[in-house]
Each structure stands twice: as structure tokens, then as C-alpha cells.
Write a protein that holds these residues in place. Structure first.
Motif, PDB file in Angstrom:
ATOM      1  N   VAL A 124      24.285  -0.900  -5.502  1.00 49.89           N
ATOM      2  CA  VAL A 124      24.585  -0.239  -6.947  1.00 49.89           C
ATOM      3  C   VAL A 124      23.171   0.062  -7.285  1.00 49.89           C
ATOM      4  CG1 VAL A 124      25.077  -0.481  -9.404  1.00 49.89           C
ATOM      5  CG2 VAL A 124      26.699  -1.353  -7.550  1.00 49.89           C
ATOM      6  N   ARG A 125      22.192  -0.854  -7.240  1.00 50.93           N
ATOM      7  CA  ARG A 125      20.938  -0.751  -7.618  1.00 50.93           C
ATOM      8  C   ARG A 125      20.059   0.606  -6.783  1.00 50.93           C
ATOM      9  NH1 ARG A 125      20.297  -6.669  -7.399  1.00 50.93           N
ATOM     10  NH2 ARG A 125      20.514  -7.537  -9.494  1.00 50.93           N
ATOM     11  N   TRP A 126      20.483   0.468  -5.579  1.00 51.09           N
ATOM     12  CA  TRP A 126      19.809   1.595  -4.610  1.00 51.09           C
ATOM     13  C   TRP A 126      20.268   3.032  -5.236  1.00 51.09           C
ATOM     14  CZ3 TRP A 126      20.637   5.930  -1.921  1.00 51.09           C
ATOM     15  CH2 TRP A 126      19.641   6.148  -0.924  1.00 51.09           C
ATOM     16  N   THR A 127      21.439   2.992  -5.811  1.00 50.36           N
ATOM     17  CA  THR A 127      21.931   4.378  -6.316  1.00 50.36           C
ATOM     18  C   THR A 127      21.348   4.711  -7.494  1.00 50.36           C
ATOM     19  OG1 THR A 127      23.710   3.483  -7.431  1.00 50.36           O
ATOM     20  CG2 THR A 127      24.176   3.837  -5.147  1.00 50.36           C
ATOM     21  N   GLN A 162      27.247  12.023  -9.830  1.00 50.89           N
ATOM     22  CA  GLN A 162      27.587  10.977  -9.041  1.00 50.89           C
ATOM     23  C   GLN A 162      27.946   9.714  -9.817  1.00 50.89           C
ATOM     24  OE1 GLN A 162      24.338  11.240  -6.121  1.00 50.89           O
ATOM     25  NE2 GLN A 162      25.644  12.001  -4.684  1.00 50.89           N
ATOM     26  N   LYS A 163      29.010   9.071  -9.506  1.00 48.02           N
ATOM     27  CA  LYS A 163      29.321   7.761 -10.203  1.00 48.02           C
ATOM     28  C   LYS A 163      29.420   6.860  -9.310  1.00 48.02           C
ATOM     29  CE  LYS A 163      29.517  10.058 -13.892  1.00 48.02           C
ATOM     30  NZ  LYS A 163      28.357  10.240 -14.702  1.00 48.02           N
ATOM     31  N   VAL A 164      29.162   5.588  -9.821  1.00 47.59           N
ATOM     32  CA  VAL A 164      29.380   4.141  -8.971  1.00 47.59           C
ATOM     33  C   VAL A 164      30.383   3.400  -9.695  1.00 47.59           C
ATOM     34  CG1 VAL A 164      28.349   2.374  -8.124  1.00 47.59           C
ATOM     35  CG2 VAL A 164      27.198   4.379  -8.080  1.00 47.59           C
ATOM     36  N   ALA A 165      31.577   2.988  -9.222  1.00 48.34           N
ATOM     37  CA  ALA A 165      32.415   2.158  -9.624  1.00 48.34           C
ATOM     38  C   ALA A 165      32.483   0.841  -8.801  1.00 48.34           C
ATOM     39  CB  ALA A 165      33.793   2.779  -9.690  1.00 48.34           C
ATOM     40  N   VAL A 166      32.374  -0.383  -9.280  1.00 49.45           N
ATOM     41  CA  VAL A 166      32.443  -1.527  -8.745  1.00 49.45           C
ATOM     42  C   VAL A 166      33.888  -2.233  -8.987  1.00 49.45           C
ATOM     43  CG1 VAL A 166      31.740  -3.959  -9.034  1.00 49.45           C
ATOM     44  CG2 VAL A 166      29.920  -2.303  -9.277  1.00 49.45           C
ATOM     45  N   ALA A 218      22.610  -2.743 -13.577  1.00 46.67           N
ATOM     46  CA  ALA A 218      22.114  -2.417 -11.990  1.00 46.67           C
ATOM     47  C   ALA A 218      22.349  -0.987 -11.996  1.00 46.67           C
ATOM     48  CB  ALA A 218      22.575  -3.136 -11.218  1.00 46.67           C
ATOM     49  N   GLY A 219      23.256  -0.358 -12.829  1.00 45.57           N
ATOM     50  CA  GLY A 219      23.575   1.101 -12.885  1.00 45.57           C
ATOM     51  C   GLY A 219      25.054   1.559 -12.526  1.00 45.57           C
ATOM     52  N   ALA A 220      25.785   0.605 -12.494  1.00 43.34           N
ATOM     53  CA  ALA A 220      27.399   0.882 -12.166  1.00 43.34           C
ATOM     54  C   ALA A 220      27.781   1.717 -13.788  1.00 43.34           C
ATOM     55  CB  ALA A 220      27.901  -0.304 -12.174  1.00 43.34           C
ATOM     56  N   ASP A 221      28.855   2.641 -13.356  1.00 43.18           N
ATOM     57  CA  ASP A 221      29.350   3.310 -14.202  1.00 43.18           C
ATOM     58  C   ASP A 221      30.563   2.582 -14.802  1.00 43.18           C
ATOM     59  OD1 ASP A 221      27.804   5.951 -14.434  1.00 43.18           O
ATOM     60  OD2 ASP A 221      28.384   5.958 -12.178  1.00 43.18           O
TER      61      ASP A 221
END
Length: 132
Positions: A71-74, A81-85, A101-104
Motif C-alpha cells: 500500500v505504501r509503495w502505491t 487508481q485505487k487501493v483496497a485492503v 499508508a494510502g489505502a482508499d
């Protein structure tokens, strides 16, 4: 025809992967671009495909490394662009760490799959409308 939502899946549990891939394809028409089982494998793929994905779905606890590192790398990715954990351990502290960390979004695999699918559906509709 509009292009499908493109998904990169970071999940080390093969049973979860084998369930999520057809669910994402069938329920929202997503295209699964690739999967990774470790932090290093995920970062390597992301580094060579910086623009080529819409959604990264990331498990936090991997066999090697952590999803939080992914997540941090993104960070710094384009806004579309979205990041879902998607994890088994979504405590409030974990949710805060992921968002910092940057998760959406953060979802519990056990109790929030409907919300996760709805989140993905929303992204798919935005992508199809050309608004992403």
C-alpha cells in the motif's frame, strides 16, 4: 463497449484468490491482470505496470512481507487508481494504519464482502463512464 475495471490482486491464500477472481469477474465484470503472493512480488509487478491497473486489492498479512508495504509503495499513484485492503484483521488501529499508508478503503473478508463488492462496483461504474 467500455473497458472493464482492471484489478491487481495481492493475496497469498490460494483459496481466497480462487474465490475472489471469479467473483470479481462475474459480479462486476473486472479483468484480473495479475496476482502476487508476497510484498516483493507485488511491488515488482506494480513497478513494471505503473499505469496499467485501476484497483489493487491487497491482503495485509502475506507469507513474505506485508500488504502495508505494498500500500505504501502505491503512494503517488494517479488519482484514478485505487487501493483496497481486504483482510481478516480489520481492527480500528489497522484501518487507521492502512488509510495513513494510502489505502482508499479497508474491508473485513468475513463480514464486509458485500461492501467490498459495492466499492468495486462503484469503481467499475466510474471507469465505464470515463470519469476515472
Amino acid at each position: 463497449m467500455n473497458p472493464p475495471l482492471t484489478v491487481f490482486l495481492v493475496e497469498d491464500n490460494s483459496h481466497v484468490r480462487l474465490g475472489l477472481i471469479p467473483a470479481l469477474r462475474d459480479l462486476i465484470g473486472a479483468q484480473i491482470l495479475a496476482t502476487a503472493e508476497s510484498e516483493n512480488e507485488a511491488i515488482t509487478w506494480l513497478a513494471s505496470h505503473k499505469e496499467g491497473w485501476d484497483l489493487a486489492v491487497v491482503e495485509l498479512y502475506l507469507k513474505r512481507g506485508t500488504g502495508l508495504g505494498v500500500v505504501r509503495w502505491t503512494n503517488g499513484r494517479p488519482g484514478r487508481q485505487k487501493v483496497a485492503v481486504l483482510t481478516d484483521y480489520p481492527t480500528e488501529a489497522t484501518r487507521r494504519r492502512c488509510q495513513k499508508a494510502g489505502a482508499d478503503a479497508v474491508f473485513d473478508k468475513e463480514t464486509e464482502l458485500d461492501q467490498f463488492i459495492a466499492f468495486c462496483q462503484g469503481l467499475s461504474e466510474v471507469s465505464a463512464a470515463g470519469l476515472g
